[in-house]
Design a protein around this motif. Structure first.
Motif, PDB file in Angstrom:
ATOM      1  N   LEU A 284      -8.253  -8.100   3.377  1.00 44.17           N
ATOM      2  CA  LEU A 284      -6.888  -7.845   3.816  1.00 44.17           C
ATOM      3  C   LEU A 284      -6.066  -7.336   2.633  1.00 44.17           C
ATOM      4  O   LEU A 284      -6.435  -7.546   1.478  1.00 44.17           O
ATOM      5  N   PRO A 285      -4.936  -6.684   2.915  1.00 44.10           N
ATOM      6  CA  PRO A 285      -4.094  -6.194   1.817  1.00 44.10           C
ATOM      7  C   PRO A 285      -3.770  -7.306   0.819  1.00 44.10           C
ATOM      8  O   PRO A 285      -3.441  -8.426   1.219  1.00 44.10           O
ATOM      9  N   ASN A 286      -3.872  -6.966  -0.475  1.00 39.54           N
ATOM     10  CA  ASN A 286      -3.435  -7.842  -1.571  1.00 39.54           C
ATOM     11  C   ASN A 286      -4.346  -9.030  -1.870  1.00 39.54           C
ATOM     12  O   ASN A 286      -4.008  -9.864  -2.714  1.00 39.54           O
ATOM     13  N   THR A 287      -5.488  -9.122  -1.213  1.00 37.05           N
ATOM     14  CA  THR A 287      -6.396 -10.238  -1.500  1.00 37.05           C
ATOM     15  C   THR A 287      -6.762 -10.284  -2.979  1.00 37.05           C
ATOM     16  O   THR A 287      -7.040  -9.260  -3.595  1.00 37.05           O
TER      17      THR A 287
ATOM     18  N   LEU B  12      -2.140 -13.813   4.237  1.00 35.74           N
ATOM     19  CA  LEU B  12      -1.964 -12.405   3.878  1.00 35.74           C
ATOM     20  C   LEU B  12      -1.588 -11.605   5.116  1.00 35.74           C
ATOM     21  O   LEU B  12      -1.811 -12.059   6.242  1.00 35.74           O
ATOM     22  N   PRO B  13      -1.006 -10.398   4.921  1.00 36.98           N
ATOM     23  CA  PRO B  13      -0.637  -9.587   6.076  1.00 36.98           C
ATOM     24  C   PRO B  13      -1.815  -9.392   7.039  1.00 36.98           C
ATOM     25  O   PRO B  13      -2.934  -9.148   6.601  1.00 36.98           O
TER      26      PRO B  13
ATOM     27  N   PRO C  35     -12.729  -8.222   7.415  1.00 35.60           N
ATOM     28  CA  PRO C  35     -11.666  -8.708   8.306  1.00 35.60           C
ATOM     29  C   PRO C  35     -11.444  -7.846   9.547  1.00 35.60           C
ATOM     30  O   PRO C  35     -11.010  -8.350  10.570  1.00 35.60           O
ATOM     31  N   TYR C  36     -11.712  -6.557   9.438  1.00 40.39           N
ATOM     32  CA  TYR C  36     -11.425  -5.716  10.605  1.00 40.39           C
ATOM     33  C   TYR C  36     -12.144  -4.383  10.525  1.00 40.39           C
ATOM     34  O   TYR C  36     -12.556  -3.946   9.459  1.00 40.39           O
TER      35      TYR C  36
ATOM     36  N   ASN D  77       0.777  -1.245   0.000  1.00 40.39           N
ATOM     37  CA  ASN D  77       0.000   0.000   0.000  1.00 40.39           C
ATOM     38  C   ASN D  77       0.808   1.295   0.000  1.00 40.39           C
ATOM     39  O   ASN D  77       0.230   2.379   0.082  1.00 40.39           O
TER      40      ASN D  77
ATOM     41  N   LYS E   2       1.617  -8.168  -7.455  1.00 38.85           N
ATOM     42  CA  LYS E   2       0.322  -8.352  -6.780  1.00 38.85           C
ATOM     43  C   LYS E   2       0.514  -8.459  -5.270  1.00 38.85           C
ATOM     44  O   LYS E   2      -0.288  -7.961  -4.514  1.00 38.85           O
ATOM     45  N   TYR E   3       1.559  -9.146  -4.817  1.00 38.12           N
ATOM     46  CA  TYR E   3       1.709  -9.429  -3.390  1.00 38.12           C
ATOM     47  C   TYR E   3       2.981  -8.849  -2.794  1.00 38.12           C
ATOM     48  O   TYR E   3       2.947  -8.232  -1.755  1.00 38.12           O
TER      49      TYR E   3
ATOM     50  N   TYR F  88      -4.314  -4.520  12.815  1.00 37.13           N
ATOM     51  CA  TYR F  88      -4.548  -4.319  11.377  1.00 37.13           C
ATOM     52  C   TYR F  88      -4.046  -2.971  10.875  1.00 37.13           C
ATOM     53  O   TYR F  88      -3.376  -2.890   9.860  1.00 37.13           O
TER      54      TYR F  88
END
Lengths: 426, 426, 426, 426
Positions: B257-260, C257-258, B220-221, A259, A284-285, D285
């Motif tokens: 979540l990031p990158n899903t 994932l993170p 998720p959050y 991010n 992507k990751y 998070y």
């Protein structure tokens, strides 16, 4: 293998009418909106991106490597491969060497070959992230950061050697990328390894010719890592400042935490006159080294928006060095690189279409809706006819991929080089 | 305030020639490539996205709320706002109510108003993530998951009440989104709260009319959270299966979540016949609820690529419910929503341009380069003339934003409603 | 090399007094707080974690591999290495084989050796993520998911072969981990590859002996990936359900994932009776495969808190299989594994100290402060004397690392095996 | 409400024997290992952390606020609350005010009250991230970064006013935290807003008294954001350098992208003499503002390991300012703060137990296994008896939480202040 111009232009003929129509329609539209199409064409046509020598063969993963057929086995063949891409795209006018993989036996011959293909030597890349078979001191626990004097001195000397070699070839810059870091908390004293890295870079910097630049890459992590010594742009920027005016930060798109707002980093560095170069790829990751523009093309556009702004408004920043730094595991590397080049030029062209004056005005009025419309107006424009025209004007292929396949380039490379060749390096 | 058709069509006139040219050029190109332009126009024109009632005023942040002028103060005004957007865009043909913010005093009157504006009632939304002033039992420690029987029963009953109200209005579905979770390790027993949630959903499900659907959101959050009870699609899918065939998973773009890889989740759910609905927005860091397509438009296109595939190949999956779920803090909410609608339709149109047959063939041949070219061929096409044509054919504005500003809609709303009105809800 | 008990116990003598004091003080404290120390000691002493055969040599990275001295070159030597760890720690009572790296020439001899070292055979691991030299069909574009029938059938048959081999050795489970996925959008049709994977797993499942289990791993990404076929626990859980009651999800700590809340996934799976096994490691950024407990020990404790709860309250879930799945690049692999084992046992012991009754009560009262205090009371306790006692009671070393160094085990291995041996496999 | 020492010491009596035993056992162990227990006790006892005035009431979320009973309604009551915590813990010897929420009517009276409770005034906090009711120019589109001169000047002047007020109270520093940024690409010109921010900070800096410090916070994102002007430590560090020697970077644990190596940032800043202060909290998070040590206690320990190293080895860096910056939504804020304080002191004490000499030696020898053992030896030690002793020696409670509950402090606060009071501010 060398492509001659006739092969390319003859294949262009078949699609020219369609191209002409599309281009005229687009050019007309853009002109009506106040754009100087000739100027944009010139800028896009002039934009050249270096290809690193290690990108011409199949890359490896943790688990193995599915090698591609007809890979270049020698430095000459690597240069020829870049020559092929450049002949087709007219946008890959430089090669970036990696030492020790690419030490030429005869520098003059290599220079001549490169020149004959209309290529330049971009930044030289040193390698202290691997142990070479003949190497005296290991980099297992670091190179420029090492607490072992001998490993550290060897790494410094290697970088100096790379500069000397680059001078012979006509390169003008050195890129330093380090895998120095640690796998576990406590393994390194953060301050010690940072100080060592700073000292090492300063020693390398001292030997830099007057007209050279030093590019310092950063990267937050590698697999199996807990820390890297140069973890972010802030650290690279700090080190570049400690070295001097010829030292710059190099931004690689994949070298960021999830991010991260990369375009803002670009803007900050250009404002401070410290953006030295750029490595293109996509992900992507993590640091996936995928084809440029294959995952987040709008991000790339936003970055180019900052680059275009900086190139026009920041005389304090030199013209940056551009390079593709992707890995090719399941596509033909040459095809993959041509896709990357097109994505880069597409983003650049779109960024040139941003109406900077209107944007400034909308920003001033806090007309956020309009700011977004202005950026998207540029981004949504289908600039492909423009990219084609710029390429064809320079003698390239209307559609490089199509031409590459039509001319059966890969098949000919396999015929020449054999099926199971394997590129040196990664 | 209600826009009449004449105002819109008269403003269209001035730009019609330019539109015609662009559309013809595009349609011609697409037809030559084998696309059925009429069919695409029809699909894009039919695509309707619901606007939630809470999106029509300025959203809040942790630190306060900069309210916008002329916000709708009543349910009637909210419906009118959606009517305005729909009149201009012809793609916002539904409103999604949020209870208790939108309880109508006279359901029949509200139905009539909605109908007169050519709007439908999309999914009903319950609210058990806040305590209402008159509420007996608090949701501070959870609602459907609560270990306090009274809070839990109250939350179940609230959802049942929302279904009953929805029946009166003609809605056909209930969306359940929970902020149930915990802030600290140990606060909840994960198994207990998951079991409670399952029981509660089953009780609500039992009261669902035969032709209704239950949509279960996941996330998720939330800020200040350590866990949410329905943290991912797997949990939602599991709960939907435990409820029965009318229960489905609802995907909100920001709830990951990031990158899903969201498009893969979409494909899996459609294959299993369990994708019930979709909430559109965009984000840079977390659940940012930004304008659709403002940050990652290519991701949205890839998601639509899966949606289009699923709508054509997965008869086991019902037609999904579409809704925008963004927050509007610094733009005029109506302008913001029109930008979101355009981004959605643009992605949909581009996904319709993917040459599915050629893609299947390239996939079969592992021609990864070509697979990418096929997707990007569709994505890079400038489909704006197509979106315009689909809209105008249905009686909407050629350029909704431009028309909105030209007709000074916001100014008129402020005149009607006053400057310092404030939308109920978020 | 085999360690005899005398060597270990004699080295224990020197530190016994200090240990006794510490243990008595701790045991006294715990008893006063109501804990059954004997019971905890027994549970900790009984806890056995499998060592995978590939963890005994140095792991590789993208850039090379710094191999370690005295690595095991044969299956026999790998088993001996696990035997050494088990003799010292009494907590590594199983080995997990990886086929084709570990095909025994004489299964009976291997069984006898393993038995003599008090080791069992844990889950068998198949390998379809690499091409083997003699392999007919490539996995470059996938294995169990492949759209090429021959590659897919070969991958299925390989798994069946691994089961047959496992039967001979006395293993009772098969772990399937796939690197199947794609590097670029469009490369795969998500639904097709998921369906293929499901079909393949069902075919493998059909050949599973009655008393065997099938463990299905998931993983969101690999370097250079855009998607993996089994991207999350939800997909694995869905596939396990489609296979049948002997199929389970396997959780690897690094495969998330993170910021994923892994402990909640563990709780959900145990509640549903579908947690088959667990792979331990730790990570800072991605799937780093670092020493267990070296980065996020509190997370590991929270996971064990759920495991302990599930083992006591979820009869529907079988006793899970435990394995370390870390990579060893810069430490002696045997030392690294002993550190991992100690971190696992430490977390387990601390989780056993959680006052479940008080926690339940505090949860019921929403006394969030107290919930946190109860967890931290257990976590902050220094359980090392307890781990020592459990180990010594079983005949192990008071301090395994210290003993390992004192007995100069690595030096002896180098003497036996030579300096530049290299473990097969990763 | 003010706690007198007798109440505390009398409650201590009941647990003293147990404490004595535990402390003696621990102290004996530590002494045997070469630690100077008296010195550690003194350092831990002297360690004081500021409480911000806004942390004493319940925090809000996007959806509402569940307020707590007996919240302080005035500045006097806020100071009293900190006084209560300090009386119990002897580690919260300062309060950090937030303007305009905490403007005192009578500065001298407030100073006297604060002094009587043995409290100091820590850094003053300005607020330009919200519009106040009486405010002339809005910060909707930024404050110190604003392109509107009037908003910007107002924001500068506000900061200057805060400094002037701080001088009256005896504070010695100003913390600037900005929510300046943008929600959408294109909204801001990155270079313009960064330049404006730099100019504004320089103007504020110019008015700073000789013995004051300026702390510049950074933060990568806020909900609904696309960019923040000061996005990372690099930007803050750059701005601090542009201001001058009294300007420093302030690190808030929650203000980082996922997976950031914060301890390395701490080490770098201290090496450069630019770490001004630290805000403690924890998160799962994002910027969750949870109780310190509730999620990642080992990370906190690693950070303290760097802080301890820097405090001992970096004379170029001033002693940092410490503050808790957490949000309290579901726990009694005072209990929550006491848990945070204990987690901080615990991490500090453990970091003091790291055998720096042995660590240096192990690092030099690349004995990575041993490096990890040395850190974990300190971390695994149960230091609670040490924290108790340090507190009791200073007149605090053996167990602050227990004492707080035993003395029914919250009940008395509700009696005094009423049930439905609400703290000003967040």
């Amino acid at each position: 293998m060398i492509l001659n111009k006739e092969q390319i232009t003859s294949h262009n003929q078949s699609n020219f009418d369609k191209h002409d129509q599309s281009f005229d329609f687009l050019a007309n539209n853009l002109t009506n909106k106040g754009h100087d199409v000739e100027n944009i064409l010139k800028k896009v046509g002039d934009f050249q991106v270096a290809i690193p020598s290690w990108a011409l063969g199949a890359g490896g993963t943790r688990f193995g490597r599915f090698s591609f057929h007809g890979e270049p086995g020698t430095l000459e063949q690597k240069i020829e491969d870049v020559g092929l891409i450049h002949a087709l795209t007219k946008s890959a006018g430089a090669i970036s060497l990696h030492i020790p993989w690419d030490v030429p036996e005869d520098a003059e011959k290599i220079k001549a070959l490169t020149k004959s293909l209309d290529l330049k030597f971009d930044a030289m890349n040193s390698n202290t992230f691997q142990d070479q078979p003949d190497q005296k001191h290991s980099y297992k626990f670091g190179s420029l950061c090492s607490t072992d004097d001998k490993s550290r001195e060897q790494a410094i000397q290697h970088n100096i050697d790379v500069i000397r070699l680059g001078e012979k070839l006509g390169s003008k810059s050195l890129t330093v990328w380090l895998a120095d870091g640690s796998s576990f908390p406590g393994q390194n004293n953060f301050q010690t390894v940072l100080k060592n890295t700073q000292d090492s870079l300063q020693q390398i910097y001292k030997t830099l010719p007057e007209d050279w630049k030093l590019f310092i890459e950063y990267k937050p992590y590698e697999p199996n890592f807990y820390s890297t010594v140069i973890q972010d742009w802030g650290t690279s920027f700090m080190l570049a400042n400690e070295c001097g005016p010829k030292a710059y930060t190099l931004v690689d798109l994949g070298h960021h935490l999830p991010n991260t707002n990369i375009e803002q980093i670009v803007a900050t560095l250009m404002m401070k006159g410290k953006l030295g170069g750029f490595h293109f790829n996509d992900s992507k990751y993590g640091d996936d080294d995928l084809t440029v523009g294959s995952i987040k093309p709008y991000s790339l556009f936003l970055i180019f928006n900052e680059l275009v702004y900086g190139m026009e408004n920041n005389p304090q920043n030199p013209y940056p060095a551009w390079m593709i730094d992707a890995s090719h595991n399941i596509k033909d590397p040459l095809e993959d690189l041509m896709q990357s080049l097109e994505a880069i030029r597409s983003s650049y062209a779109k960024a040139l279409l941003v109406d900077q004056k209107a944007l400034r005005e909308a920003q001033k009025n806090h007309d956020v809706t309009l700011c977004q419309e202005i950026l998207q107006e540029a981004y949504l424009t289908d600039v492909r006819p423009l990219l084609e025209r710029a390429r064809v004007s320079n003698g390239g292929a209307l559609n490089p991929l199509d031409t590459y396949r039509h001319l059966e380039v890969r098949k000919k490379l396999v015929d020449e080089r054999g099926k199971h060749t394997m590129a040196t390096g990664l």
